[in-house]
Scaffold this motif. Structure first.
Motif, PDB file in Angstrom:
ATOM      1  N   VAL C  92      -2.982  -2.426  -2.169  1.00 31.58           N
ATOM      2  CA  VAL C  92      -1.981  -1.276  -1.921  1.00 31.58           C
ATOM      3  C   VAL C  92      -2.112  -0.823  -0.318  1.00 31.58           C
ATOM      4  O   VAL C  92      -3.414  -0.961  -0.127  1.00 31.58           O
ATOM      5  N   ARG C 153       4.123   3.510  -6.928  1.00 25.71           N
ATOM      6  CA  ARG C 153       3.751   2.671  -8.138  1.00 25.71           C
ATOM      7  C   ARG C 153       4.330   1.656  -8.013  1.00 25.71           C
ATOM      8  O   ARG C 153       3.610   0.157  -9.073  1.00 25.71           O
ATOM      9  N   LEU C 156       1.531  -0.411  -6.779  1.00 26.68           N
ATOM     10  CA  LEU C 156       0.575  -0.483  -7.890  1.00 26.68           C
ATOM     11  C   LEU C 156       1.001  -2.241  -8.480  1.00 26.68           C
ATOM     12  O   LEU C 156       0.041  -2.337  -9.117  1.00 26.68           O
ATOM     13  N   LEU C 169      -7.647  -0.432  -1.647  1.00 27.73           N
ATOM     14  CA  LEU C 169      -6.725   0.195  -1.340  1.00 27.73           C
ATOM     15  C   LEU C 169      -6.306   1.217  -0.301  1.00 27.73           C
ATOM     16  O   LEU C 169      -7.507   1.580  -0.035  1.00 27.73           O
ATOM     17  N   LEU C 188      -3.989   6.052 -11.801  1.00 26.84           N
ATOM     18  CA  LEU C 188      -4.384   5.005 -10.617  1.00 26.84           C
ATOM     19  C   LEU C 188      -6.296   4.804 -12.551  1.00 26.84           C
ATOM     20  O   LEU C 188      -6.372   4.151 -11.898  1.00 26.84           O
TER      21      LEU C 188
END
Lengths: 263, 280, 379
Positions: C92, C153, C156, C169, C188
């Motif tokens: 991400v 989102r 993710l 991340l 998360l």
């Protein structure tokens, strides 16, 4: 207020420049439909005879065919070559990067007559003077900077993170190109295509040196015709070229904005 | 990814474009080479004769002088006309701005042949200007507006003004309005702020535009030949004659080399003066 | 919060081992031979200021950069020369890096499509992933039509739907506003724990690292400064840099006397001194910095003769919402910061100009060897 008055002067000045820029393009339109035998303004009467004259002359048609063929091929080659070069130039930092960029842009600023003569000389030593392939190579050279610029402008707006994301999600380089880069670059590529095509279609000086009997592009044919005739035929063909340019400008403007392509 | 094999990748991506650019480099080298040959093709003896011949022919020297004059005049006029338009395009907030931008840029996509035809229609003996002046009773018989240095200037300014406007506008748009507002808050009047802040900061655009306009002006063949009709003999016309009419390639190559040197010298002078201005 | 259908993304984590990995850019060492072992399913944060090498480390795990030295193992296999597209990792990005020309559904489906999954499987998996991040209603939106939180989102879900062995991340919550960021942190963590995916987070936000991580790796100038659990990092910082970077801290220059058994005397330049437990790896006598967190500093009214370890005058009081801090001038280079009790009557009891004595428990303070002047980072 004084500053507002000053802005009025500026607006008036810009309006005058707009008239100056448009005038020679606009005056061609009525002249093309004149029934007078000489190119004059205001035009006398109305007639489409010069368009008929144009179509009845095989040399214009065959010149147009050559121009379109060369423009089409030069555009296709420039786009592919330009896409590769733009990717290298605007995605990597390497030694000599800016020198190469300057080299690729040189045809834009090199005095046209000197470039034309030089290309004629090198083509002649290679046996490609007044040859289709020589002409095509020269047109690729001239259109390539436009392709690199438009695609580069488009490329700079695609974040490198998008490429990274695609790679981490499992896209191989070919998939990355096909599914992500190509769709995102499409407006830039289309604008570059139109630009290259028009630049090639309109190219005059280099073509003057590389063409000859049996191998004549449209601008050269118009030039040759005007050397011996002063009737409105050249105005009528100009109208057709202006129409093509208008369509091109409108399309580029819709695709990505002419301003972004050029600055 | 960006480092592995990236050198090879970069080389492969650049290879086709470099190959095409090599044609240009070969072309320029060929011209430079031929300018030192006694005859081409044929006598391949190296000589300075062509340059000596150029310098001893008043006709060519006059052409060089006219080329230089034309380049300087067109460049100067483009700066004077183009700067306000560029300022308008960047700073003036009106709904006409986009339309003006399109009109400024559009001529770049219209053939130089077409645009020159337009000027013939406007400036010709039976053209728009003469018709207008006659109908107003200002003149009785047609004025000779064509075939002069200034006609060629008008035609070239029309062709090249968009380049100047674009290059000034692109630099102007990078000048932050905050800088100018800060200057005014510090007590500078608008005129002073323009002279002390905007103008110096935009000189780079003026320089870039001038280099392009000068180089393109001295390299243009069509406008001097069509609007000048034998009265404006610039080097472009001489080169065309030497190469395609009298077929003296070494002479043509010499003229082209000198023309290119002229553009390079102009570029060097401009870049040096800009560097001095920005180093201050 | 709804029950998560974690099957959609659970693949179980694998170990990530970084062994002596270094990377230089144009002669500058971005990462200097760092080593780090991450166990399967662990949530590890790389914490440090910008330019400390944390992002470069993450990109090397992803395969987006190739290390100049050392080896990286994912699930036991050396991946140094494995390209990013076959590493099976989900990433991400800070900017989310959503594909602007694809809908939410197409974005999330991208990784599965690249793997040549049949369309029906893709549909099922993407639907589940969208449900997981509460985006089921928006499959046909383009990224430009989404809010920042929704984009996050999608990013993710896109990284999770490929059932990654490792989730990377890169400052994933940095672009969100505070409230949304805290909400996303909770989600998360929940998703990560249930999916059991090994996760590496890069952040410069110490609170985020403390909240989310099983272990935190503090980095500075391309080196690992400390590896430890959040409470280790907070309570037992390895040095002044960590103490300074993570949370608020008092660092007071002092000098120790020769150790007497395991006891040592600490003297401040203002003449005050006290006796405390000698730190094992410290030679005595030496220059030290005494480290104490503001919340460990106990304040008491100065009744007559000075008591406690230090005493001084309240210079000013900083109200910061959840806590209030008193800056007490004690005759050292910097005032000592102490947080006041949360109860309003206590906070109000202390006023600027009050004479106070300061004390702290032996276990709440650390002695750190003093750094050469200038060597200490002020970031």
């Amino acid at each position: 207020m004084r500053s507002r008055a000053r802005l009025r002067y500026l607006d008036a000045f810009v309006a005058a420049i707009v008239v100056f820029l448009l005038a020679p393009i606009v005056v061609v339109l009525p002249s093309a439909f004149s029934s007078d035998v000489a190119l004059s303004f205001p035009p006398q009467g109305f007639s489409t005879r010069w368009f008929e004259n144009l179509l009845s002359r095989g040399e214009f048609l065959s010149a147009a065919r050559l121009s379109i063929t060369v423009a089409f091929l030069a555009t296709a080659i420039s786009l592919i070559v330009g896409l590769f070069a733009a990717y290298a130039l605007f995605r990597f930092d390497f030694w000599g990067r800016s020198a190469l960029e300057a080299l690729f842009m040189t045809p834009l600023v090199f005095p046209a007559i000197a470039l034309a003569l030089s290309l004629a000389m090198v083509m002649s030593t290679a046996g490609l003077l007044r040859d289709f392939w020589g002409l095509l190579i020269a047109h690729v050279l001239i259109t390539m900077p436009y392709a690199i610029r438009t695609i580069g402008a488009s490329l700079r707006e695609i974040s490198v993170a998008i490429e990274d994301a695609a790679l981490t999600l499992g896209a191989r380089p070919a998939q990355l190109f096909w599914y992500v880069m190509l769709p995102l670059l499409r407006p830039g590529i289309a604008a570059g295509a139109i630009f290259s095509f028009i630049i090639s279609m309109d190219e005059f000086t280099v073509s003057l040196f590389l063409t000859g009997p049996g191998l004549t592009t449209l601008p050269i044919e118009i030039f040759n015709y005007a050397e011996f005739n002063s009737d409105p035929t050249i105005a009528s063909i100009s109208v057709i070229l202006i129409l093509i340019s208008c369509i091109a400008v409108a399309t580029i403007e819709r695709l990505m904005g002419l301003r972004r392509v050029l600055s | 990814m960006r480092t592995v094999r990236s050198k090879l990748l970069i080389a492969l991506l650049l290879a086709p474009a470099v190959l095409i650019s090599m044609v240009m480099i070969a072309a320029i080298a060929t011209t430079l080479g031929i300018s030192f040959l006694r005859q081409f093709p044929g006598d391949l003896q190296v000589t300075l004769a062509n340059y000596i011949a150029f310098l001893s022919q008043p006709f060519l020297l006059k052409a060089a002088y006219q080329t230089m004059a034309l380049g300087l005049v067109v460049t100067a006029i483009c700066v004077v006309l183009g700067y306000p338009v560029a300022w308008f395009l960047v700073k003036r907030d009106t709904r006409f701005r986009n339309a003006v931008f399109l009109i400024v840029l559009a001529p770049l996509l219209v053939s130089i042949v077409v645009r020159t035809v337009g000027w013939i229609i406007i400036l010709g003996n039976e053209g728009l200007v003469n018709a207008l002046l006659m109908s107003l009773g200002v003149i009785d018989s047609s004025l000779q507006l064509m075939r002069s240095f200034w006609t060629v200037v008008v035609g070239l300014v029309h062709v090249l003004l968009p380049f100047m406007i674009l290059s000034i506008a692109s630099v102007l748009s990078k000048i932050d309005d905050d800088v100018i507002e800060a200057a005014m808050l510090l007590g500078a009047r608008p005129a002073t702020a323009f002279l002390k802040i905007t103008l110096p900061m935009s000189m780079q655009g003026v320089a870039a535009g001038s280099i392009i306009v000068f180089a393109l002006t001295i390299g243009t063949y069509l406008t001097p030949i069509w609007l000048g009709r034998g009265n404006v003999n610039v080097l472009a016309v001489s080169i065309h004659e030497q190469a395609l009419i009298s077929v003296e390639w070494p002479a043509a190559a010499t003229s082209a080399v000198l023309l290119t040197i002229m553009a390079l010298v102009f570029m060097a002078i401009f870049l040096a003066s800009i560097r001095r201005m920005t180093r201050r | 919060m709804q029950r998560l259908n974690i099957e959609a993304v659970a693949a179980g984590g694998v170990a990530v081992e970084i062994d002596g990995v270094g990377k230089r850019y144009q002669g500058v060492e971005a990462v200097r031979a760092i080593s780090l072992s991450i166990v399967p399913g662990e949530f590890v944060s790389l914490l440090g200021p910008s330019g400390c090498g944390k992002t470069t480390t993450l990109r090397m795990i992803a395969g987006l950069e190739v290390p100049d030295s050392g080896t990286i193992r994912i699930g036991g296999a050396v991946v140094n020369s494995t390209p990013p597209w076959s590493r099976g990792i989900g990433m991400v990005f800070q900017s989310y890096a959503l594909f602007p020309h694809m809908t939410v559904f197409e974005n999330i489906a991208f990784g599965l499509k690249m793997r040549g999954e049949p369309a029906q499987n893709i549909k099922t998996a993407v639907d589940e992933a969208m449900a997981l991040v509460h985006l089921s209603e928006l499959p046909d939106r383009l990224p430009s039509q989404l809010s920042g939180g929704q984009r996050q989102r999608v990013a993710l879900a896109r990284a999770l739907v490929i059932k990654p062995r490792v989730l990377l991340l890169d400052e994933p919550l940095g672009a969100l506003d505070r409230k949304l960021r805290e909400q996303m942190q909770v989600e998360l963590k929940l998703i990560q724990r249930q999916a059991g995916v090994t996760t590496v987070l890069v952040t410069h936000d110490q609170e985020e690292a403390l909240t989310l991580s099983d272990r935190i790796v503090v980095m500075s100038s391309g080196e690992i400064v400390q590896i430890g659990s959040p409470s280790d990092i907070y309570n037992r910082p390895a040095n002044q840099f960590v103490a300074d970077f993570v949370g608020m801290s008092n660092l007071m220059r002092a000098r120790t006397s020769s150790a007497d058994g395991d006891r040592v005397s600490v003297s401040f330049p203002n003449g005050r001194s006290y006796v405390t437990k000698a730190e094992g790896n410290l030679a005595h006598p030496s220059d030290v910095d005494v480290f104490v967190r503001p919340e460990s500093v106990k304040l008491a009214p100065n009744a007559g003769s000075p008591s406690g370890k230090l005493s001084g005058t309240v210079e000013h009081i900083v109200y910061a919402g959840a806590s209030t801090y008193a800056h007490v001038s004690v005759g050292l280079a910097k005032p000592v910061v102490a947080s006041l009790s949360q109860k309003p009557q206590d906070s109000n009891a202390i006023r600027i100009g009050d004479e106070l004595s300061l004390d702290w428990d032996e276990t709440d303070a650390l002695l750190m060897p003093a750094l050469e002047a200038g060597a200490r980072r002020t970031s």
